[in-house]
Design a protein around this motif. Structure first.
Motif: not given
Length: 296
Positions: A112, A134-142
């Motif tokens: 990323q 929760d981290m992986l659903r962050n807008s940067s990664y989702q």
């Protein structure tokens, strides 16, 4: 359980590492276990590992970490080692089964950061409560991340059509990895495009009554007999030869040495097929020829 490890105040900074690396940890039980570093490889102020506490399958090491470690406790660890490096590719398909997500996290963080093309397929029984969900659903990664409960819901769509400039990074339980790898190969992917990390050695059908053989140490000319049921490492140590050992299960790569002559019977999960021609893991592998010559 997630552990954050920092250097002692009187020690030097922690060594840097690349995505996919792991460390050996001396657990409170006295057993040494390997854990993937799951934090950012660009931040060496601390190492992070995530440990699955499973009483049904634990052999004592992970259970002792989860039940006996407390904040501030000192743990002895190795320097990072990496047998699961990110290859050069135009795009990356990361496939995780359960706790197999851990070595893939530093990879996706690096990809990323580099604006690379990547996607993660995360198979976990409870996607809502999965580690790092929760981290992986962050807008940067989702937009890059796809959750599924099991392979019964389907294999990653990206594996249906081979892509010559894509690398598959795969980690999880043995059965899961074997199924995904077989599916990809059947779809036309080349085996060398599929990069894997095992958490334990694959089950072996080798008999414990293997034939004895000899090991020749090229530097001294010394010849050492390896008995049936005895590892090369054990025979060398009994002869007073110092070698590096860590997991003793063919998983970490600490005991790999150059193989100069002879044909190894490779039982580790670290060496690639190409590397097996010139290297051997002393802790678990044996010989297909009457003798092996090692660069020792």
């Amino acid at each position: 359980m997630r552990l954050r490890l920092v250097a002692r105040a009187d020690d030097e900074n922690l060594p840097g590492f690349e995505p996919g690396a792991h460390v050996d940890i001396m657990t409170p039980s006295g057993l040494i276990r390997q854990y993937s570093l799951c934090g950012s490889a660009d931040d060496t102020s601390a190492y992070e590992v995530c440990i699955k506490h499973d009483n049904a399958t634990s052999r004592g090491g992970s259970a002792s970490l989860c039940t006996q470690v407390s904040p501030g406790m000192e743990l002895q660890i190795s320097s990072p080692r990496n047998a699961f490096t990110l290859p050069e590719a135009r795009r990356y398909s990361l496939v995780a089964g359960g706790i197999g997500i851990t070595p893939l996290l530093p990879m996706l963080l690096r990809l990323q950061r580099n604006n690379a093309e990547w996607e993660l397929h995360y198979y976990t029984r409870e996607p809502e409560q999965a580690p790092f969900a929760d981290m992986l659903r962050n807008s940067s990664y989702q937009e890059h991340v796809h959750f599924r409960r099991s392979l019964r819901e389907g294999y990653p769509d990206c594996l249906n059509i081979p892509s010559p400039d894509t690398a598959i990074m795969l980690c999880g339980p043995d059965g899961f990895m074997n199924a995904v790898s077989s599916h990809a190969v059947a779809a036309g992917w080349r085996a060398e495009q599929i990069h894997t990390e095992y958490f334990r050695p694959a089950e072996s059908s080798h008999s414990l009554m293997d034939q004895p053989f000899e090991v020749v140490l090229a530097r001294s000319g010394q010849t050492i007999r390896v008995q049936a049921g005895q590892s090369i490492a054990s025979a060398l140590l009994a002869a007073g030869i110092e070698i590096d050992l860590a997991c003793e299960q063919g998983m970490c790569g600490a005991c790999i040495v150059p193989l100069l002559a002879g044909v190894g019977d490779h039982r580790d999960v670290v060496l690639t097929q190409e590397e097996q021609g010139g290297h051997i893991a002393l802790c678990c592998s044996r010989s297909r020829t009457p003798s092996l010559t090692l660069d020792l």
